[in-house]
Each structure stands twice: as structure tokens, then as C-alpha cells.
Design a protein around this motif. Sequence first.
Motif, PDB file in Angstrom:
ATOM      1  N   VAL A 132      47.665  71.462  40.801  1.00 18.08           N
ATOM      2  CA  VAL A 132      47.373  70.853  42.100  1.00 18.08           C
ATOM      3  C   VAL A 132      48.332  71.402  43.148  1.00 18.08           C
ATOM      4  O   VAL A 132      49.546  71.429  42.928  1.00 18.08           O
ATOM      5  N   ASP A 133      47.809  71.821  44.283  1.00 23.11           N
ATOM      6  CA  ASP A 133      48.649  72.202  45.413  1.00 23.11           C
ATOM      7  C   ASP A 133      48.897  70.934  46.228  1.00 23.11           C
ATOM      8  O   ASP A 133      48.191  70.637  47.194  1.00 23.11           O
ATOM      9  N   TRP A 134      49.895  70.172  45.808  1.00 27.18           N
ATOM     10  CA  TRP A 134      50.143  68.859  46.397  1.00 27.18           C
ATOM     11  C   TRP A 134      50.459  68.949  47.886  1.00 27.18           C
ATOM     12  O   TRP A 134      49.959  68.149  48.687  1.00 27.18           O
ATOM     13  N   GLU A 135      51.302  69.894  48.275  1.00 27.99           N
ATOM     14  CA  GLU A 135      51.703  69.992  49.681  1.00 27.99           C
ATOM     15  C   GLU A 135      50.494  70.230  50.583  1.00 27.99           C
ATOM     16  O   GLU A 135      50.380  69.647  51.660  1.00 27.99           O
TER      17      GLU A 135
ATOM     18  N   ALA B 232      48.357  83.265  35.979  1.00 26.59           N
ATOM     19  CA  ALA B 232      47.532  83.120  37.182  1.00 26.59           C
ATOM     20  C   ALA B 232      47.455  81.673  37.647  1.00 26.59           C
ATOM     21  O   ALA B 232      46.916  81.392  38.725  1.00 26.59           O
ATOM     22  N   SER B 233      47.990  80.758  36.837  1.00 26.26           N
ATOM     23  CA  SER B 233      47.955  79.337  37.193  1.00 26.26           C
ATOM     24  C   SER B 233      49.336  78.743  37.415  1.00 26.26           C
ATOM     25  O   SER B 233      49.451  77.559  37.724  1.00 26.26           O
TER      26      SER B 233
ATOM     27  N   ASN C 101      42.547  74.274  27.897  1.00 34.62           N
ATOM     28  CA  ASN C 101      42.770  73.146  28.809  1.00 34.62           C
ATOM     29  C   ASN C 101      44.241  72.764  28.892  1.00 34.62           C
ATOM     30  O   ASN C 101      44.583  71.606  29.120  1.00 34.62           O
ATOM     31  N   LEU C 102      45.094  73.759  28.738  1.00 33.96           N
ATOM     32  CA  LEU C 102      46.530  73.498  28.762  1.00 33.96           C
ATOM     33  C   LEU C 102      47.010  73.109  30.154  1.00 33.96           C
ATOM     34  O   LEU C 102      47.690  72.100  30.341  1.00 33.96           O
ATOM     35  N   VAL C 103      46.647  73.891  31.142  1.00 35.41           N
ATOM     36  CA  VAL C 103      47.165  73.710  32.498  1.00 35.41           C
ATOM     37  C   VAL C 103      46.377  72.673  33.289  1.00 35.41           C
ATOM     38  O   VAL C 103      46.921  72.000  34.157  1.00 35.41           O
ATOM     39  N   ASP C 104      45.112  72.516  32.974  1.00 44.81           N
ATOM     40  CA  ASP C 104      44.264  71.642  33.778  1.00 44.81           C
ATOM     41  C   ASP C 104      43.190  71.019  32.900  1.00 44.81           C
ATOM     42  O   ASP C 104      42.896  71.518  31.805  1.00 44.81           O
ATOM     43  N   SER C 105      42.609  69.917  33.375  1.00 49.92           N
ATOM     44  CA  SER C 105      41.530  69.248  32.651  1.00 49.92           C
ATOM     45  C   SER C 105      40.825  68.296  33.607  1.00 49.92           C
ATOM     46  O   SER C 105      41.366  67.934  34.656  1.00 49.92           O
ATOM     47  N   PRO C 106      39.610  67.862  33.269  1.00 43.12           N
ATOM     48  CA  PRO C 106      38.858  66.984  34.176  1.00 43.12           C
ATOM     49  C   PRO C 106      39.578  65.689  34.534  1.00 43.12           C
ATOM     50  O   PRO C 106      39.568  65.273  35.701  1.00 43.12           O
TER      51      PRO C 106
ATOM     52  N   ASP D 220      39.418  61.707  21.097  1.00 49.12           N
ATOM     53  CA  ASP D 220      38.642  62.802  20.519  1.00 49.12           C
ATOM     54  C   ASP D 220      38.026  63.713  21.578  1.00 49.12           C
ATOM     55  O   ASP D 220      37.200  64.568  21.262  1.00 49.12           O
ATOM     56  N   ASP D 221      38.428  63.566  22.834  1.00 48.15           N
ATOM     57  CA  ASP D 221      37.889  64.403  23.904  1.00 48.15           C
ATOM     58  C   ASP D 221      38.511  65.797  23.805  1.00 48.15           C
ATOM     59  O   ASP D 221      39.714  65.963  24.035  1.00 48.15           O
ATOM     60  N   PRO D 222      37.742  66.829  23.480  1.00 49.97           N
ATOM     61  CA  PRO D 222      38.318  68.168  23.293  1.00 49.97           C
ATOM     62  C   PRO D 222      38.930  68.751  24.559  1.00 49.97           C
ATOM     63  O   PRO D 222      39.854  69.572  24.480  1.00 49.97           O
ATOM     64  N   ALA D 223      38.456  68.333  25.723  1.00 48.99           N
ATOM     65  CA  ALA D 223      38.977  68.873  26.979  1.00 48.99           C
ATOM     66  C   ALA D 223      40.303  68.243  27.382  1.00 48.99           C
ATOM     67  O   ALA D 223      40.977  68.739  28.288  1.00 48.99           O
ATOM     68  N   GLU D 224      40.698  67.157  26.702  1.00 50.97           N
ATOM     69  CA  GLU D 224      41.882  66.411  27.123  1.00 50.97           C
ATOM     70  C   GLU D 224      42.971  66.354  26.052  1.00 50.97           C
ATOM     71  O   GLU D 224      43.858  65.508  26.111  1.00 50.97           O
ATOM     72  N   GLN D 225      42.923  67.265  25.091  1.00 53.53           N
ATOM     73  CA  GLN D 225      43.882  67.199  23.995  1.00 53.53           C
ATOM     74  C   GLN D 225      45.319  67.451  24.445  1.00 53.53           C
ATOM     75  O   GLN D 225      46.256  66.833  23.937  1.00 53.53           O
ATOM     76  N   PHE D 226      45.517  68.355  25.402  1.00 53.14           N
ATOM     77  CA  PHE D 226      46.896  68.587  25.833  1.00 53.14           C
ATOM     78  C   PHE D 226      47.413  67.425  26.679  1.00 53.14           C
ATOM     79  O   PHE D 226      48.588  67.054  26.573  1.00 53.14           O
ATOM     80  N   LEU D 227      46.558  66.831  27.494  1.00 50.34           N
ATOM     81  CA  LEU D 227      46.960  65.632  28.235  1.00 50.34           C
ATOM     82  C   LEU D 227      47.358  64.537  27.258  1.00 50.34           C
ATOM     83  O   LEU D 227      48.385  63.866  27.443  1.00 50.34           O
TER      84      LEU D 227
END
Length: 342
Positions: free
Chosen positions: A308-311, A77-78, A146-151, A231-238
Motif C-alpha cells: 500500500v502506498d499509504w502516503e 518489484a513490490s 501471496n506473500l506481499v499482498d492478498s485480497p 484454509d483460504d489459499p490466498a491468505e496463508q501468509f497473512l
Amino acid sequence: MNPCKQSFPSKATALVSVALFSIALVSISWAAVADACQVPVFRYALERWPADNYELVVLHDGPLGDAESKLVEHLRASDHQSSVSANCGVRLIEAATLQDEQLKSAWAKHGKSGKPVLVSLYPVTAQEVPDRLIAAAPLNSESVGNLVDSPIRQEIAKRLVGGESAVWIFVPCGDPKQDEVALGNLTRFVQQNEQSLELPEQEEVEDEQALLEQSAIDLRLDFSILTLRRDDPAEQFLLKMLLASEPDLEGLDQPMAFPVLGRGRVLYALVGKGISELTIGLASRFIIGPCSCQVKNQNPGFDLLMAVDWEKKIGTAKLSDPLPETSAAPVLLTIPPGRNAK
């Protein structure tokens, strides 16, 4: 407005010393210059370089359970075909049919329980990464979360489409003294470049004023810094995307800085003493210099996975023209090191 014909750095290769100091040498190729395009690199990258697609591969042995199927649907869906427009694609592969040695190895290591495994791979066009494999883990809400997106990725996108030339991601190492010095240097020299550098002269661009008035994004020289805590859990994949992009980064206990431009393109890492006036200046001048019409993947860096929908955010009024069909042969140059430079 004529198509851009000036080039800029097209290839960066990091070579790390095994002696007391690690030194990164970056080789950059420039194509011959014809009629220079005055649109800066960062703006050309934002308008004309689509982000390359990551591969998210689900390895499984037998049918997926209901919970696992929902996780796969969440990923799909992403993806790049969805309204979310993340630069990724999702594949399911039966473990018994695996041909790729890297995927076989991931299944052998993480699939012993027989449960599905989620493998994330850099884009096939990310030629400078040492290994396409970023991570492999059991398919569950934690690995998908948080694989596809993160803050931080959303904030980077917000700043880039808001007109910033580049966003520097600062990754502390956890040593207060090292981090204070590195962040102080990064902040000082980024601000110094912002004040002293100048964008290419725009008066040579035909109908420049009309284009600027139509564009939804201001053209300006503007850098900023975001801190990514390890150590930010929301940013581990980044964090994994950044640290796996060069062969030695995960093992270095030093602060790092990564310049990001365009549609989430990371140039390379500056590490420890390599976060210096020289290397920050080189990166900054490249980012704000006259644009190139070489294809994106002949240039340094790799794209982050971002939803992100860059266009849509950029709009239809663009300052740059599309890539011309031909380009001249490159001339190889060498620039000073970006890692542990004195």
C-alpha cells in the motif's frame, strides 16, 4: 496546532498459563501528560506511523536459474523502493556465507536439495514477537504468490484509508459452536462500542474545521470485521503473520480476533473466551482515545506486510502534528487479560 503530547499504551506483553486456563496479561506504559492532543490514536497512527519493513531473504547455493531470478525480480518489484510500496526489502545470501544462526537453521532444514530457500522475517523493530522467523520454504511460485499482498489485506487497507477506526480480523477455529459464540460476541461488543464510545473532543484543536475540510479522510468512530478462513489459499501468509506473532497461537484450537489500525498495525490477539466485552472494550477505547506522541515501536503490536502506498492514499492534509523530540518516562500499568478471560 500544538504537537501532541499525551501518551497511550506503549508496551504489551502476553504471559500464557500452562494450567487449565491460558491467561494473557498485557502491561502498558503511559508517558506523563502535558497538553493533550485530541487526534484519536487510530488517526495519528494512520498519518504518522510508517509501516516497518519485513525482510525477505533468498538463501541460495550457486547462481539462480532463470525461473528463480524472475521470482526474485517479482519480489523486488513490490518492495519499499518500488511503486508498489510494500513494506519489505529483499536480500540474496549465499548459503556458504551465512552467519545468522536462524538463517543457517532454515537452510539446513529446507535447502537440502540445494535449491534456493525463501525466508520471511518480521521487522527488526517488532520487539514483541517471540521469533522473527515467520516462514521458510523453497523459492517457487507458491511461496512467492501471496506473500506481499492478498485480497483481505487490500480490503483492510481500503477500509482504514476510508476512515474506519479499526478492522477486526476474525479467525475461526473450525468448530462451529466455538466460532458462532466468538463471532457473535465480537460482533455484538464491537457494535456496542461503536454506539457508546465517543471520539475525543475536537473543539480544542486549532483550525480543526479547516483541517477536516481539507482532509480526504473523514474523522469518525467506525469499526468493522473481516473473517479470515484458515484454509483460504490466498491468505496463508497473512495467517502465518498473525499466528506467529505470539508464542502459543499456532497451537491453539480456538477462534481468534485481531484488531488492526493505522497502516496495518495489529495490537494483539484475543483468543477463545478472551473475545469478551471487557477485552474488546479495552482495545476499542485505546484505539479511539486521544493520541500519543511516543514513537510507534514503544507501543503494542506489529505491522502487517502490505502493498500500500499509504502516503499517497492519505494525502497531505493531516489532522496530527509530527512526533516531538522528547517524551517523559513511562509509568507501568496492568490491564485485564485478553485471552481466555471469563
